[in-house]
Design a protein around this motif. Structure first.
Motif, mmCIF file in Angstrom:
data_model
loop_
_atom_site.group_PDB
_atom_site.id
_atom_site.type_symbol
_atom_site.label_atom_id
_atom_site.label_comp_id
_atom_site.label_asym_id
_atom_site.label_seq_id
_atom_site.Cartn_x
_atom_site.Cartn_y
_atom_site.Cartn_z
ATOM 1 N N ARG A 108 0.800 -1.193 0.000
ATOM 2 C CA ARG A 108 0.000 0.000 0.000
ATOM 3 C C ARG A 108 0.847 1.262 0.000
ATOM 4 N NH1 ARG A 108 -2.589 1.064 5.935
ATOM 5 N NH2 ARG A 108 -0.555 0.232 6.426
ATOM 6 N N ASP A 161 5.549 3.468 10.726
ATOM 7 C CA ASP A 161 4.914 2.659 9.684
ATOM 8 C C ASP A 161 4.427 3.592 8.577
ATOM 9 O OD1 ASP A 161 2.826 1.320 8.157
ATOM 10 O OD2 ASP A 161 3.054 -0.310 9.598
ATOM 11 N N GLY A 190 2.891 3.118 5.717
ATOM 12 C CA GLY A 190 1.519 2.913 5.232
ATOM 13 C C GLY A 190 0.498 3.530 6.176
HETATM 14 MG MG LIG Z 1 2.920 -0.899 6.644
#
Ligand SMILES: [Mg+2]
Ligand SMILES: O=P(O)(O)OC[C@H]1O[C@H](OP(=O)(O)OP(=O)(O)O)[C@H](O)[C@@H]1O
Ligand SMILES: O=c1cc[nH]c(=O)[nH]1
Length: 212
Positions: free
Chosen positions: A78, A203, A205
């Motif tokens: 993603r 993170d 995403g």
């Molecule tokens: Mg991720």
């Protein structure tokens, strides 16, 4: 393998704000987009062109245009999707393919859940987009897939890279004669026990798509 950490004050400035835990998702998305365009300028230095002649309002002029087949840009879903607009702004005529990959946060192994790429990549220069190069498992699997389809060379554009991931890619593609390049805004210190890049930005995403 060639690695380039782009040394530019605007890259460093935008990356610093991107790292900041106080940066919200809309700002994170905008900064990631701007950073990619700056990185793409360096990453496409080797893009193939052919000589071309155009007529100015006055006279003929010699120049160049992108060679065929056109480059292929591959965001890794993603988080890589947040880099696509910044890349195609610079390479608007590139074809775009997609790879969906997710890293198991327990084993740190990457799994491919979606593939939408041309079957034959012979003669194609490929640009893979993924903000985080951590263990290198995800990028190695993506690059291997592109070479299996005949890619002529692969350049990965990352916002951050860990030394462990760079070393892993270096070993994984030591025997490949085609060019493999990584262009990144910075090489960070190390991976922590959970496989996160330190100091990193968390993170990618989740920060792009609002899960935090
Ligand atoms: Mg991720
Ligand atoms: O180098 P590695 O150790 O393989 O880790 C890096 C991968 O992890 C993240 O994706 P994630 O699996 O979190 O998926 P997402 O993009 O859906 O968040 C990141 O965007 C890379 O794809
Ligand atoms: O630091 C990291 C490592 C993997 N994936 C991320 O989004 N961040």
């Amino acid at each position: 393998m060639q690695t380039l950490a782009v040394d530019h004050p605007l890259v460093a400035h935008k990356l610093t704000t991107l790292r900041d835990v106080r940066t919200d998702s809309p700002t994170f998305r905008r900064l990631a987009d701007e950073l990619v365009t700056l990185l793409a300028y360096e990453a496409t230095r080797d893009v193939r062109v052919v000589e071309a002649t155009v007529k100015t309002p006055l006279v003929e002029a010699q120049g160049v245009q992108l060679a065929s087949p056109k480059p292929l840009v591959v965001p890794i879903l993603r988080a890589g999707l947040g880099m696509l607009d910044g890349m195609t702004r610079l390479l608007p005529t590139a074809e775009v393919g997609f790879l969906g990959m997710i890293r198991d946060e327990g084993t740190l192994q990457a799994e491919t859940y979606a593939t939408r790429l041309p079957d034959d990549l012979s003669g194609r220069q490929c640009y893979v987009l993924d903000p985080m190069l951590a263990t290198g498992g995800t990028l190695a699997a993506a690059i291997r897939l592109l070479f299996e389809r005949g890619a002529d060379g692969v350049t990965a554009i990352c916002l951050l890279a860990a030394p462990e991931g760079l070393k892993y890619l270096e070993q994984a593609f030591a025997d490949i004669s085609a060019p493999v390049r990584v262009v990144t805004a910075a090489i960070d210190s190390h991976l922590n026990e959970q496989g996160f890049i330190m100091p990193g930005l968390g993170d990618a995403g989740d920060r792009l798509y609002g899960a935090v």
